[in-house]
Scaffold this motif. Structure first.
Motif, short mmCIF file in Angstrom:
data_model
loop_
_atom_site.label_atom_id
_atom_site.label_comp_id
_atom_site.label_asym_id
_atom_site.label_seq_id
_atom_site.Cartn_x
_atom_site.Cartn_y
_atom_site.Cartn_z
N SER A 26 0.75 -1.15 0.15
CA SER A 26 0.09 0.03 -0.06
C SER A 26 0.76 1.29 -0.05
O SER A 26 0.30 2.43 -0.21
CB SER A 26 -0.90 0.03 1.29
N ARG A 27 2.14 1.27 0.36
CA ARG A 27 3.00 2.37 0.12
C ARG A 27 3.60 2.70 -1.32
O ARG A 27 4.06 3.57 -1.58
CB ARG A 27 4.21 2.38 1.27
N MET A 28 3.19 1.86 -2.03
CA MET A 28 3.87 1.69 -3.49
C MET A 28 2.63 1.94 -4.43
O MET A 28 1.89 1.12 -4.98
CB MET A 28 4.77 0.37 -3.75
N ARG A 29 2.42 3.41 -4.43
CA ARG A 29 1.22 3.61 -5.25
C ARG A 29 1.36 4.83 -6.59
O ARG A 29 0.54 5.44 -6.94
CB ARG A 29 0.04 4.29 -4.27
N ALA A 30 2.74 4.89 -6.83
CA ALA A 30 2.92 5.85 -7.85
C ALA A 30 2.68 5.55 -9.19
O ALA A 30 2.43 4.34 -9.57
CB ALA A 30 4.55 6.15 -7.79
N VAL A 31 2.02 6.33 -9.94
CA VAL A 31 1.72 6.19 -11.50
C VAL A 31 2.49 6.98 -12.27
O VAL A 31 2.29 8.22 -12.04
CB VAL A 31 0.27 6.13 -11.62
#
Length: 467
Positions: free
Chosen positions: A103-108
């Motif tokens: 959930s802390r890896m949410r970059a697009v």
């Protein structure tokens, strides 16, 4: 830092190895029993799965994921991987093991020139749609914005754009994967093509996907929203016939539910069984009236909200009805057609829907979904025209016995009218015996890929393909 212990084990002795090496290797969060954040960190979307992992790792990058995989493998810990956490089967958690929570890896990152987007594995479809909509682009995603991109894509990925642009997995260009060996590989049609094939429908059996790259399509405003009708099998039959010749730009989901307390539905229909058609039309606004006419032909509407809205909004319309913390028990089946017998079963159980949160949704998976061969991706059922998702969602665990019994009876009644298999993302925890059927003719090839990339079955907390 304390020794690795399991809350259900009353022993004062350590139940496993010390966590110091994990703390040293991970830049993100390492959360263990006793930490103030532990109770929140162990929760998943489906409250029916109340597990107590020995440690939850929230990585901030692929290096953290690699460290967590190494730790779980080296200490023979059960390993669960959590993206958006929506898996109804509760596969994003475990007792006494290690949970990788992305959930802390949410970059697009969107590339409007190539019309692609690279999204990290913890993204939800709400995250993804927000990023791509700024460029007037989108790809097939889920119908609830809090759904994770990872689980949806790895299972296939049905959504509002499927008839026009195919499943989510059909729009996957490449993926970064941490394998059971703790190695990061990038796979696409030219690199590790066997793994890339398996990811597109084979679930979480093959590794931790730290990022997905998708093909995007021009998308801005859509004609979208729900239309409600009285509970009537004739409405379903007309919807079936309408869908058969509908243009690929016209996607609609058929639902059975209890009338929601929304302002455009008269109060006398609130809480009563109704049919619903959720429309997403991506064609020219000049054709909107024709779409409205088609919906009017289904029967006398008792409530409707249908307007030009930004595409991301269409994926939020179920969010308030399905918040985290409910209990869920679901089933799912494919069918090549929507027979009168299947419709009769749906109407029978539609009359006894057990709660406001429960519903049945029938997804059309024709159009562009059928342009991909049955063996071109791991998603095997390219000849199915519909996917039936049904089951109970409810707030009070005291109602579990009734809700489970209702769902199982519904499933038994529907089986004679549908295929042996169903969509893997609609399977519950007790559907492991359906795995071989759900993957159909691709099961043997999936086992071969599993043996190559995860021969010890480290990634087994899923609808498991045993190596």
């Amino acid at each position: 830092m304390t020794a690795l212990t399991t809350p259900s084990t009353p022993s004062t002795e350590p139940a496993g190895p010390a966590l110091e090496p994990l703390y040293a290797a991970v830049r993100g969060d390492v959360i263990e029993p006793g930490d103030p954040a532990y109770d929140q960190a162990r929760r998943v979307y489906n409250a029916a799965h109340d597990r107590h992992p020995a440690v939850v790792v929230r990585p901030v990058d692929a290096s953290d994921v690699i460290a967590a995989v190494h730790f779980a493998r080296d200490h023979a810990l059960p390993l669960a991987v959590r993206g958006g956490s929506h898996t109804v089967a509760g596969h994003g958690t475990c007792d006494g093991g290690l949970v990788i929570d992305l959930s802390r890896m949410r970059a697009v990152r969107v590339d409007p020139v190539t019309r692609t987007a690279r999204a990290e594995g913890g993204c939800t479809w709400g995250d993804f749609d927000h990023a791509t909509h700024a460029f007037g682009l989108a790809t097939t995603g889920g119908v609830v914005s809090t759904t994770g991109i990872a689980g949806l894509t790895l299972g296939g990925g049905m959504g509002h754009l499927a008839r026009r642009y195919g499943l989510s997995c059909d729009n996957l260009v490449s993926a970064d994967v941490v394998t059971a060996e703790g190695t990061l590989v990038t796979c696409d049609t030219a690199h590790h093509p066997d793994l890339f094939w398996a990811l597109r429908g084979g679930g979480g059996n093959f590794g931790v996907v730290t990022s997905f790259q998708y093909r995007l399509h021009p998308m801005d405003l859509v004609l979208g929203g729900p239309t409600f009708y009285p509970l009537d099998g004739d409405v379903a039959r007309r919807w079936r016939d309408m869908n058969a010749d509908a243009p690929k730009e016209f996607n609609s989901l058929f639902a059975l539910l209890l009338g929601p307390p929304v302002p455009f539905l008269p109060e006398r229909w609130h809480g009563r069984p109704v049919c619903g058609v959720l429309t997403c039309f991506t064609g020219s606004p000049e054709k909107d009236n024709a779409i409205r006419g088609r919906l009017a032909e289904l029967g006398p509407a008792v409530g409707q909200f249908l307007d030009r809205i930004p595409y991301p909004v269409i994926n939020t319309l179920f969010d308030e009805d399905l918040p985290p913390g409910l209990h869920h028990y679901w089933k799912g089946n494919f069918s090549r057609d929507l027979s009168d017998g299947a419709i009769d079963v749906h109407m029978t159980y539609g009359e006894t829907i057990p709660s406001m949160e429960s519903d049945t949704v029938i997804f059309p998976i024709d159009g562009a979904c059928h342009r991909v061969g049955a063996q071109d991706t791991a998603f095997a059922y390219r000849d199915a025209a519909f996917s039936h998702a049904f089951g109970a969602s409810y707030p009070d665990p005291a109602d579990t016995e009734h809700n489970v019994a209702w769902t199982r009876a519904y499933d038994s009644a529907l089986r004679p009218h549908t295929e042996e298999a169903g969509y893997i993302n609609f399977m519950d925890a007790d559907d492991q015996d359906r795995v071989r059927a759900n993957y159909g003719q691709n099961y043997g090839r999936l086992r071969s890929v599993k043996r190559r990339y995860d021969p010890e079955n480290l990634f087994r907390i899923n609808h498991n393909i045993a190596p």
